[in-house]
Design an enzyme around this catalytic site. Structure first.
Site, mmCIF file in Angstrom:
data_model
loop_
_atom_site.group_PDB
_atom_site.id
_atom_site.type_symbol
_atom_site.label_atom_id
_atom_site.label_comp_id
_atom_site.label_asym_id
_atom_site.label_seq_id
_atom_site.Cartn_x
_atom_site.Cartn_y
_atom_site.Cartn_z
ATOM 1 N N CYS A 31 -20.836 35.265 -15.017
ATOM 2 C CA CYS A 31 -21.704 36.058 -15.053
ATOM 3 C C CYS A 31 -21.386 37.466 -14.969
ATOM 4 C CB CYS A 31 -22.544 35.957 -13.561
ATOM 5 S SG CYS A 31 -23.947 37.242 -13.340
ATOM 6 N N CYS A 76 -23.386 41.816 -7.293
ATOM 7 C CA CYS A 76 -24.601 40.814 -6.968
ATOM 8 C C CYS A 76 -23.874 39.874 -5.905
ATOM 9 C CB CYS A 76 -24.978 40.062 -8.001
ATOM 10 S SG CYS A 76 -26.210 38.709 -7.605
ATOM 11 N N CYS A 78 -23.895 34.671 -5.447
ATOM 12 C CA CYS A 78 -23.055 33.652 -5.870
ATOM 13 C C CYS A 78 -21.723 34.091 -5.002
ATOM 14 C CB CYS A 78 -22.493 33.380 -7.147
ATOM 15 S SG CYS A 78 -23.902 32.797 -8.052
ATOM 16 N N TYR A 108 -39.561 18.297 10.823
ATOM 17 C CA TYR A 108 -39.527 19.510 9.513
ATOM 18 C C TYR A 108 -39.750 18.905 8.311
ATOM 19 C CZ TYR A 108 -36.639 21.382 13.597
ATOM 20 O OH TYR A 108 -36.025 21.403 14.857
ATOM 21 N N GLU A 135 -44.527 19.245 10.912
ATOM 22 C CA GLU A 135 -44.330 20.497 10.443
ATOM 23 C C GLU A 135 -45.109 21.490 11.127
ATOM 24 O OE1 GLU A 135 -43.060 23.372 8.252
ATOM 25 O OE2 GLU A 135 -42.533 21.598 7.739
ATOM 26 N N CYS A 172 -28.257 22.362 5.599
ATOM 27 C CA CYS A 172 -27.430 22.899 4.568
ATOM 28 C C CYS A 172 -26.647 24.077 5.124
ATOM 29 C CB CYS A 172 -28.580 23.697 3.596
ATOM 30 S SG CYS A 172 -29.735 24.950 4.503
#
Length: 473
Positions: free
Chosen positions: A84, A92, A95, A312, A336, A430
């Site tokens: 990129c 940026c 990433c 969730y 939820e 995550c």
């Protein structure tokens, strides 16, 4: 080692030592590597373990420095040219690892997960980060992105000039009101772009970055890789202008009254369609939803007639797959807090009478859940609060799956789950740091790690998706 997530300090130039020549050590959680200068820890971006770099200090705190590698004096064999043009020091921040080969990125992520598990949870485990393959067929586009690129089906862009952001200089653009871009790392500054290489081709086909959006503060492009549905979610002033895009889309104005149903995209997983409205949560990699659903089923091995709870639950991805496995004599309850996600989940589960969805904060709903068999039937049911006035009463659930936000579940929720579950728990996360913290809490309540998998659902970035399966010790 984990870098502090605290707010960025903007030091005076005189506070900073300028350029440092550093020997780069191991990877750290957060997309950095660790080096030392005169005994002080330096978290270095744009470097790789084993390299010698010249780095510019970007931030100084009491305990450590942050720096960007601006010159590579001795390169790692894992180093590649970033694909990129907007990646690199001071550019940026979307990433973290474009300068590393894909196999090296996965090894770096595995090292971070292993370190977090051992240091925070006391669990020594060898981790392999698995590739997430693209599913066959990607909607109405025939473009196949390069390795590690073109996967992000939901991209939130920032807009310059609306709320006083400092505009950044770019080689190709002048950042004027309404210019689209992405935030720089740990900054509110915007890097104007005309293309995002990790964005799915269906997002790029809209032409969002090549238009001006005066009056907007953020624009999110959303595409379904399986159906080709597109939505643009706009946040900003009421009079924010919407440019003519390159393909037809449905528009959501966040914060404004919505006339009629909220626009949605349809996501197909294992032959089942899921409606996801507006900016509702869904896995951003085209192959992640199916892979994770299959991984959760493999981990929990649901049996006909069992009771499962999906915390969730979002639009009901795991709820639906579990409900199909436990069958009509079983029960799955999704929990939820987001109202629109609950409406989507109920729509998506409408053909599965053994599935139900409860709206509320997980920590508030869990203590009120009761399960039992209705009088005169063999059908399992769930109630909140008042309990079952007729029929048998059971307090536990055979299986629990949770997929919390990055902040994790926390001690209170972990303790509730540990008391509720009877056979297995599947924890999808995550964030390795909060996952490891919560696994330590589960360990205190007598649950042990049975299996662990990690998936490269976010190539080029520091993020990694993990699945931890727990059983009673």
């Amino acid at each position: 080692m984990t870098e502090s997530p605290g707010p960025r300090k903007e030091p005076e130039p005189a506070d900073l030592p300028g350029l440092l020549d550093l020997e780069v050590g191991k990877v750290a959680n957060g997309g950095f590597c660790v080096a030392r200068h005169e005994g002080r820890v330096v978290f270095v971006r744009h470097a790789l373990p084993g390299e010698r770099v010249r780095a510019r200090v970007t931030e100084r705190t009491k305990n450590f420095l942050r720096a960007d590698a601006v010159e590579i004096l001795s390169a790692s064999p894992d180093r590649v040219q970033a694909p990129c043009p907007f990646a690199g020091p001071g550019r940026c921040g979307g990433c973290d690892w474009q300068h590393a080969s894909l196999p090296a990125q996965r090894r770096l992520k595995a090292a971070v997960v292993e370190e977090q598990l051992e240091r925070v949870a006391g669990i020594k485990r060898e981790v392999t980060v698995e590739e997430v393959p693209f599913p066959e067929g990607t909607g109405d586009t025939e473009v196949r992105p390069g390795p590690g690129l073109g996967w992000r089906t939901r991209v939130q862009f920032a807009v310059a000039g609306t709320t006083g952001e400092r505009r950044t200089r770019s080689h190709d653009f002048a950042a004027v009101d309404g210019t689209i871009g992405l935030r720089r790392h740990r900054s509110h500054d915007i890097e104007p772009i005309d293309e995002c290489l990790i964005a799915h081709p269906g997002v790029e086909e809209m032409g969002i970055e090549r238009k001006r959006w005066p009056g907007a503060t953020s624009v999110e492009g959303i595409v379904s890789a399986t159906t080709g549905d597109r939505v643009v979610s706009l946040k900003g002033r009421r009079n924010a202008r919407v440019p003519r895009l390159d393909v037809p889309v449905r528009l959501v104005r966040k914060g404004a009254p919505q006339q009629g149903p909220v626009p949605y995209v349809r996501e197909e997983v294992s032959g089942r369609l899921f409606q996801v409205s507006g900016s509702g949560f869904w896995q951003v990699h085209p192959g992640a939803a199916r892979l994770l659903a299959e991984a959760v089923l493999d981990a929990l091995a649901p049996r006909p007639g069992e009771i499962a709870v999906d915390l969730y639950c979002g639009a009901g991805l795991f709820t639906a797959h579990l409900a199909e496995r436990v069958g009509p004599e079983g029960l799955v309850v999704g929990v939820e807090s987001d109202g629109q996600a609950v409406r989507d989940a109920k729509h998506n589960l409408r053909d599965l009478p053994q599935a139900a969805v409860e709206r509320g904060q997980v920590e508030e709903v869990l203590p009120t859940l009761e399960f039992g068999v209705a009088a005169g039937t063999e059908r399992t049911q769930a109630k909140r609060g008042g309990g079952h006035h007729r029929g048998s009463r059971v307090r536990g659930a055979d299986l629990v799956v949770l997929d919390p936000p990055r902040a994790g579940a926390g001690r209170e929720v972990v303790e509730r789950i540990a008391a509720l579950a009877t056979r297995k728990i599947a924890y999808v996360s995550c964030d390795p740091a909060t996952l490891a913290r919560d696994l330590a809490y589960f360990g205190e309540r007598g649950w042990t790690l049975e299996s662990f998998r990690a998936f490269d659902a976010f190539p080029m970035t520091q993020h990694v998706e993990c699945l931890a399966t727990l059983v009673r010790g």
